[in-house]
Motif scaffolding. Structure first.
Motif, PDB file in Angstrom:
ATOM      1  N   ARG A  25       0.875  -1.176   0.000  1.00 41.67           N
ATOM      2  CA  ARG A  25       0.000   0.000   0.000  1.00 41.67           C
ATOM      3  C   ARG A  25       0.908   1.220   0.000  1.00 41.67           C
ATOM      4  O   ARG A  25       1.690   1.420   0.939  1.00 41.67           O
ATOM      5  N   ILE A  26       0.829   2.012  -1.077  1.00 34.66           N
ATOM      6  CA  ILE A  26       1.712   3.151  -1.273  1.00 34.66           C
ATOM      7  C   ILE A  26       0.900   4.444  -1.213  1.00 34.66           C
ATOM      8  O   ILE A  26      -0.132   4.562  -1.868  1.00 34.66           O
ATOM      9  N   GLY A  27       1.380   5.389  -0.430  1.00 36.35           N
ATOM     10  CA  GLY A  27       0.769   6.708  -0.355  1.00 36.35           C
ATOM     11  C   GLY A  27       1.756   7.761  -0.810  1.00 36.35           C
ATOM     12  O   GLY A  27       2.952   7.677  -0.514  1.00 36.35           O
ATOM     13  N   VAL A  28       1.280   8.738  -1.562  1.00 35.85           N
ATOM     14  CA  VAL A  28       2.116   9.837  -2.032  1.00 35.85           C
ATOM     15  C   VAL A  28       1.505  11.140  -1.539  1.00 35.85           C
ATOM     16  O   VAL A  28       0.293  11.329  -1.626  1.00 35.85           O
ATOM     17  N   CYS A  29       2.355  12.021  -1.009  1.00 36.43           N
ATOM     18  CA  CYS A  29       1.855  13.319  -0.542  1.00 36.43           C
ATOM     19  C   CYS A  29       2.939  14.376  -0.683  1.00 36.43           C
ATOM     20  O   CYS A  29       4.123  14.060  -0.828  1.00 36.43           O
ATOM     21  N   TRP A  30       2.511  15.625  -0.640  1.00 37.24           N
ATOM     22  CA  TRP A  30       3.429  16.762  -0.642  1.00 37.24           C
ATOM     23  C   TRP A  30       3.945  16.946   0.766  1.00 37.24           C
ATOM     24  O   TRP A  30       3.171  16.981   1.721  1.00 37.24           O
ATOM     25  N   GLU A  31       5.249  17.031   0.921  1.00 36.79           N
ATOM     26  CA  GLU A  31       5.865  17.223   2.237  1.00 36.79           C
ATOM     27  C   GLU A  31       6.323  18.687   2.349  1.00 36.79           C
ATOM     28  O   GLU A  31       7.364  19.055   1.797  1.00 36.79           O
ATOM     29  N   PRO A  32       5.527  19.534   2.996  1.00 37.50           N
ATOM     30  CA  PRO A  32       5.835  20.966   3.010  1.00 37.50           C
ATOM     31  C   PRO A  32       7.118  21.329   3.751  1.00 37.50           C
ATOM     32  O   PRO A  32       7.748  22.332   3.428  1.00 37.50           O
ATOM     33  N   THR A  33       7.539  20.530   4.733  1.00 36.41           N
ATOM     34  CA  THR A  33       8.743  20.882   5.495  1.00 36.41           C
ATOM     35  C   THR A  33      10.001  20.801   4.640  1.00 36.41           C
ATOM     36  O   THR A  33      10.961  21.515   4.898  1.00 36.41           O
ATOM     37  N   ILE A  34       9.995  19.937   3.631  1.00 41.38           N
ATOM     38  CA  ILE A  34      11.151  19.853   2.722  1.00 41.38           C
ATOM     39  C   ILE A  34      10.820  20.386   1.332  1.00 41.38           C
ATOM     40  O   ILE A  34      11.680  20.448   0.471  1.00 41.38           O
ATOM     41  N   GLY A  35       9.554  20.737   1.109  1.00 44.53           N
ATOM     42  CA  GLY A  35       9.145  21.301  -0.173  1.00 44.53           C
ATOM     43  C   GLY A  35       9.265  20.321  -1.316  1.00 44.53           C
ATOM     44  O   GLY A  35       9.737  20.684  -2.396  1.00 44.53           O
ATOM     45  N   ASN A  36       8.849  19.084  -1.074  1.00 46.15           N
ATOM     46  CA  ASN A  36       8.970  18.065  -2.104  1.00 46.15           C
ATOM     47  C   ASN A  36       7.930  16.974  -1.909  1.00 46.15           C
ATOM     48  O   ASN A  36       7.308  16.883  -0.858  1.00 46.15           O
ATOM     49  N   TRP A  37       7.769  16.153  -2.942  1.00 42.87           N
ATOM     50  CA  TRP A  37       6.877  14.998  -2.867  1.00 42.87           C
ATOM     51  C   TRP A  37       7.585  13.847  -2.169  1.00 42.87           C
ATOM     52  O   TRP A  37       8.807  13.717  -2.238  1.00 42.87           O
ATOM     53  N   ALA A  38       6.810  13.004  -1.495  1.00 44.94           N
ATOM     54  CA  ALA A  38       7.350  11.824  -0.823  1.00 44.94           C
ATOM     55  C   ALA A  38       6.384  10.658  -1.024  1.00 44.94           C
ATOM     56  O   ALA A  38       5.191  10.865  -1.229  1.00 44.94           O
ATOM     57  N   TRP A  39       6.922   9.445  -1.005  1.00 41.71           N
ATOM     58  CA  TRP A  39       6.045   8.270  -1.014  1.00 41.71           C
ATOM     59  C   TRP A  39       6.383   7.424   0.194  1.00 41.71           C
ATOM     60  O   TRP A  39       7.487   7.458   0.707  1.00 41.71           O
ATOM     61  N   MET A  40       5.375   6.704   0.689  1.00 44.65           N
ATOM     62  CA  MET A  40       5.575   5.870   1.862  1.00 44.65           C
ATOM     63  C   MET A  40       4.787   4.570   1.747  1.00 44.65           C
ATOM     64  O   MET A  40       3.809   4.511   1.011  1.00 44.65           O
ATOM     65  N   ARG A  41       5.269   3.551   2.436  1.00 45.02           N
ATOM     66  CA  ARG A  41       4.557   2.267   2.508  1.00 45.02           C
ATOM     67  C   ARG A  41       3.810   2.206   3.816  1.00 45.02           C
ATOM     68  O   ARG A  41       4.246   2.745   4.825  1.00 45.02           O
ATOM     69  N   PHE A  42       2.681   1.497   3.784  1.00 45.68           N
ATOM     70  CA  PHE A  42       1.864   1.310   4.980  1.00 45.68           C
ATOM     71  C   PHE A  42       1.650  -0.171   5.222  1.00 45.68           C
ATOM     72  O   PHE A  42       1.520  -0.952   4.277  1.00 45.68           O
ATOM     73  N   ASN A  43       1.580  -0.577   6.498  1.00 44.94           N
ATOM     74  CA  ASN A  43       1.273  -1.968   6.822  1.00 44.94           C
ATOM     75  C   ASN A  43      -0.241  -2.171   6.818  1.00 44.94           C
ATOM     76  O   ASN A  43      -1.004  -1.247   6.553  1.00 44.94           O
ATOM     77  N   ALA A  44      -0.671  -3.389   7.119  1.00 41.61           N
ATOM     78  CA  ALA A  44      -2.096  -3.716   7.072  1.00 41.61           C
ATOM     79  C   ALA A  44      -2.911  -2.897   8.074  1.00 41.61           C
ATOM     80  O   ALA A  44      -4.090  -2.652   7.863  1.00 41.61           O
ATOM     81  N   ALA A  45      -2.284  -2.458   9.151  1.00 44.12           N
ATOM     82  CA  ALA A  45      -2.980  -1.658  10.158  1.00 44.12           C
ATOM     83  C   ALA A  45      -3.018  -0.177   9.786  1.00 44.12           C
ATOM     84  O   ALA A  45      -3.576   0.630  10.518  1.00 44.12           O
ATOM     85  N   GLY A  46      -2.405   0.186   8.641  1.00 48.05           N
ATOM     86  CA  GLY A  46      -2.409   1.570   8.204  1.00 48.05           C
ATOM     87  C   GLY A  46      -1.291   2.417   8.782  1.00 48.05           C
ATOM     88  O   GLY A  46      -1.277   3.625   8.633  1.00 48.05           O
ATOM     89  N   GLN A  47      -0.313   1.772   9.432  1.00 49.53           N
ATOM     90  CA  GLN A  47       0.807   2.503  10.007  1.00 49.53           C
ATOM     91  C   GLN A  47       1.925   2.629   8.978  1.00 49.53           C
ATOM     92  O   GLN A  47       2.221   1.678   8.253  1.00 49.53           O
ATOM     93  N   GLN A  48       2.561   3.785   8.944  1.00 49.99           N
ATOM     94  CA  GLN A  48       3.655   4.011   8.016  1.00 49.99           C
ATOM     95  C   GLN A  48       4.857   3.163   8.409  1.00 49.99           C
ATOM     96  O   GLN A  48       5.239   3.131   9.570  1.00 49.99           O
ATOM     97  N   VAL A  49       5.464   2.464   7.442  1.00 52.24           N
ATOM     98  CA  VAL A  49       6.622   1.621   7.734  1.00 52.24           C
ATOM     99  C   VAL A  49       7.875   2.052   6.980  1.00 52.24           C
ATOM    100  O   VAL A  49       8.938   1.498   7.197  1.00 52.24           O
ATOM    101  N   GLY A  50       7.760   3.002   6.108  1.00 51.31           N
ATOM    102  CA  GLY A  50       8.927   3.485   5.384  1.00 51.31           C
ATOM    103  C   GLY A  50       8.549   4.662   4.514  1.00 51.31           C
ATOM    104  O   GLY A  50       7.416   4.766   4.068  1.00 51.31           O
ATOM    105  N   ALA A  51       9.517   5.576   4.312  1.00 52.35           N
ATOM    106  CA  ALA A  51       9.247   6.750   3.479  1.00 52.35           C
ATOM    107  C   ALA A  51      10.453   7.070   2.619  1.00 52.35           C
ATOM    108  O   ALA A  51      11.590   6.823   3.010  1.00 52.35           O
ATOM    109  N   VAL A  52      10.186   7.602   1.432  1.00 53.31           N
ATOM    110  CA  VAL A  52      11.226   8.040   0.509  1.00 53.31           C
ATOM    111  C   VAL A  52      10.832   9.426   0.026  1.00 53.31           C
ATOM    112  O   VAL A  52       9.724   9.624  -0.468  1.00 53.31           O
TER     113      VAL A  52
END
Length: 83
Positions: A25-52
């Protein structure tokens, strides 16, 4: 946040001729603190497990990076059926 499901299929090394199917499960969002896009993986419980974080010029480029790193194909969007 934009969410998509990545379907990853591989041969089972322990059982030749069988496929292993995994979902990411991949989520993409704008990260305003760094002024860039980021993608992250989520586990089955909806918790973030990694970000790029980027630089990614747009959200679609972040999804393309996730697919390039993890492999697989994007799951088709569900289409509602009208009766």
């Amino acid at each position: 946040m934009h969410l998509r499901t990545l379907v990853i299929e591989r041969d089972d090394p322990a059982e030749p001729g069988l496929l292993l199917r995994r979902y990411a499960r991949i989520g993409v969002c704008w990260e305003p603190t760094i002024g860039n896009w980021a993608w992250m993986r989520f586990n089955a419980a909806g918790q973030q497990v990694g970000a790029v974080t980027g630089p990614f010029p747009a959200s679609e480029a972040a999804f393309e990076d996730a697919q390039a790193r993890l492999g697989g194909e994007w799951e088709a969007e569900a289409v509602p059926i009208e009766e």
